[in-house]
Scaffold this motif. Structure first.
Motif, PDB file in Angstrom:
ATOM      1  N   GLN A  10       0.843  -1.202   0.000  1.00  0.00           N
ATOM      2  CA  GLN A  10       0.000   0.000   0.000  1.00  0.00           C
ATOM      3  C   GLN A  10       0.876   1.248   0.000  1.00  0.00           C
ATOM      4  OE1 GLN A  10      -2.375   0.790   3.597  1.00  0.00           O
ATOM      5  NE2 GLN A  10      -4.141   0.949   2.250  1.00  0.00           N
ATOM      6  N   ASN A  13       2.631   3.623   3.126  1.00  0.00           N
ATOM      7  CA  ASN A  13       2.328   2.879   4.352  1.00  0.00           C
ATOM      8  C   ASN A  13       3.615   2.189   4.814  1.00  0.00           C
ATOM      9  OD1 ASN A  13       1.558   0.826   6.229  1.00  0.00           O
ATOM     10  ND2 ASN A  13      -0.543   0.918   5.463  1.00  0.00           N
ATOM     11  N   GLY A  65      -5.249  -2.810   2.270  1.00  0.00           N
ATOM     12  CA  GLY A  65      -6.670  -3.064   2.432  1.00  0.00           C
ATOM     13  C   GLY A  65      -7.279  -3.615   1.156  1.00  0.00           C
ATOM     14  N   ASP A  66      -8.618  -3.719   1.144  1.00  0.00           N
ATOM     15  CA  ASP A  66      -9.300  -4.214  -0.044  1.00  0.00           C
ATOM     16  C   ASP A  66      -9.065  -3.290  -1.237  1.00  0.00           C
ATOM     17  OD1 ASP A  66     -10.236  -6.417   1.264  1.00  0.00           O
ATOM     18  OD2 ASP A  66     -12.296  -5.698   1.483  1.00  0.00           O
ATOM     19  N   THR A  68      -6.319  -1.744  -2.032  1.00  0.00           N
ATOM     20  CA  THR A  68      -5.049  -2.111  -2.638  1.00  0.00           C
ATOM     21  C   THR A  68      -5.206  -3.344  -3.506  1.00  0.00           C
ATOM     22  OG1 THR A  68      -3.842  -1.202  -0.742  1.00  0.00           O
ATOM     23  CG2 THR A  68      -2.645  -2.712  -2.173  1.00  0.00           C
ATOM     24  N   ASN A  85      -3.928  -8.465   4.967  1.00  0.00           N
ATOM     25  CA  ASN A  85      -4.851  -7.428   5.404  1.00  0.00           C
ATOM     26  C   ASN A  85      -4.234  -6.443   6.393  1.00  0.00           C
ATOM     27  OD1 ASN A  85      -7.291  -6.033   5.703  1.00  0.00           O
ATOM     28  ND2 ASN A  85      -7.844  -7.249   7.501  1.00  0.00           N
ATOM     29  N   GLY A  87      -6.075  -3.473   6.470  1.00  0.00           N
ATOM     30  CA  GLY A  87      -7.237  -2.595   6.546  1.00  0.00           C
ATOM     31  C   GLY A  87      -8.147  -2.950   7.701  1.00  0.00           C
ATOM     32  N   GLU A  88      -9.352  -2.373   7.670  1.00  0.00           N
ATOM     33  CA  GLU A  88     -10.302  -2.565   8.756  1.00  0.00           C
ATOM     34  C   GLU A  88     -11.178  -3.787   8.547  1.00  0.00           C
ATOM     35  OE1 GLU A  88     -10.490  -0.896  11.585  1.00  0.00           O
ATOM     36  OE2 GLU A  88      -8.740   0.259  10.992  1.00  0.00           O
ATOM     37  N   GLY A  90     -11.428  -6.201   5.327  1.00  0.00           N
ATOM     38  CA  GLY A  90     -10.699  -7.327   4.774  1.00  0.00           C
ATOM     39  C   GLY A  90     -11.561  -8.438   4.222  1.00  0.00           C
ATOM     40  N   ASN A  93      -8.832  -9.720   1.716  1.00  0.00           N
ATOM     41  CA  ASN A  93      -7.523 -10.006   2.289  1.00  0.00           C
ATOM     42  C   ASN A  93      -7.689 -10.868   3.542  1.00  0.00           C
ATOM     43  OD1 ASN A  93      -5.734  -7.985   0.661  1.00  0.00           O
ATOM     44  ND2 ASN A  93      -7.476  -6.783   1.356  1.00  0.00           N
TER      45      ASN A  93
END
Length: 278
Positions: A10, A13, A65-66, A68, A85, A87-88, A90, A93
């Protein structure tokens, strides 16, 4: 190990970049050929290429995250993808960062030994002009057709034809056609139903229609045509990114794309993901 792996972290990040560096080290120790995306190359200090150049490798690892993973899927097509994953939610992921090294190296070893790994295919959609020469990039989540803008005064009259028969016609912000993967995204925010990932269906949903019909669930091979009129400008949009301007009256055909997205590795728990939706 005769395995070619691409790694996409990402953007901006540091956590994703650090994990990418660890994966590169672990895979190269096993003899794999590894490249990272060109936005990550400087931070990781290894061979870097555009994400699209990873198409055709044995495996591409998406770290983020999704969003990406959606980006990676657009770029590499049917190349197998593993999502890690950060992210929040997923939904796509399934691998936690702490498990990434073990999962990725095990997958690479399995690819080296057998030439394949277990995978699942995710349907993608394509939008094409019925009487115009254009086709959008395939969508993993949804195709949307809408007027010049959302809200008061910005909609259009959109007709929905299913296998040549009119289902609905109304002034609306627009209409979306979602895959099961996309049912938890834009579709859900517009009042469409949740669709389990194993279901082979599509969802057709109006957006703020003045004469609404319920969202319609159809088979993937259904012929879906959206007709836009009573507006000077409209747009067809793939996954909120790729956009085609329309000159109404215009017809847009929505159908299955030729190549599905191939996910490998552990699968995300769909119901756990629902608990994280706001």
């Amino acid at each position: 190990m005769d395995v070619a792996v691409g790694i996409v972290a990402q953007r901006d990040n540091e956590r994703a970049q650090a994990l990418a560096a660890s994966l590169v080290d672990a895979l190269e120790r096993e003899g794999a050929s590894v490249v990272v995306d060109d936005a990550t190359g400087g931070a990781v200090g290894t061979s870097a290429v555009p994400v699209a150049a990873m198409a055709g490798r044995d495996l591409v690892v998406s770290i983020g995250g999704d969003g990406t993973l959606l980006f990676v899927a657009r770029e590499v097509g049917s190349t197998p993808i593993l999502g890690i994953n950060l992210g929040e939610v997923g939904f796509l992921n399934a691998v936690a960062p702490d498990d990434a090294l073990g999962v990725v190296t095990e997958l690479a070893a399995e690819l080296d030994e057998t030439g394949s790994v277990e995978e699942r295919e995710l349907t993608r959609l394509r939008a094409t002009g019925v009487e115009a020469d254009w086709t959008l990039e395939p969508a993993l989540n949804e195709i949307v057709v809408h007027g010049p803008r959302r809200g008061s005064g910005g909609g259009a009259t959109v007709g929905i034809d299913i296998d040549g028969q009119r289902y609905a016609e109304s002034h609306a912000d627009g209409v979306l056609v979602a895959t099961p993967t996309g049912s938890t995204a834009y579709n859900l925010s517009e009042g469409g139903p949740l669709v389990h990932p194993s279901a082979e269906t599509l969802v057709v949903a109006q957006m703020a229609a003045t004469e609404p019909m319920p969202p319609l669930v159809v088979e993937p091979e259904t012929e879906i045509t959206l007709t836009v009129s009573e507006t000077e400008t409209a747009y067809a949009i793939s996954d909120g990114r790729n956009r085609q301007r329309l000159d109404p009256p215009a017809e847009v055909s929505v159908s299955l794309a030729n190549d599905a997205v191939r996910l490998v590795g552990p699968q995300a728990n769909f119901f756990d993901g629902l608990d994280k939706l706001e």
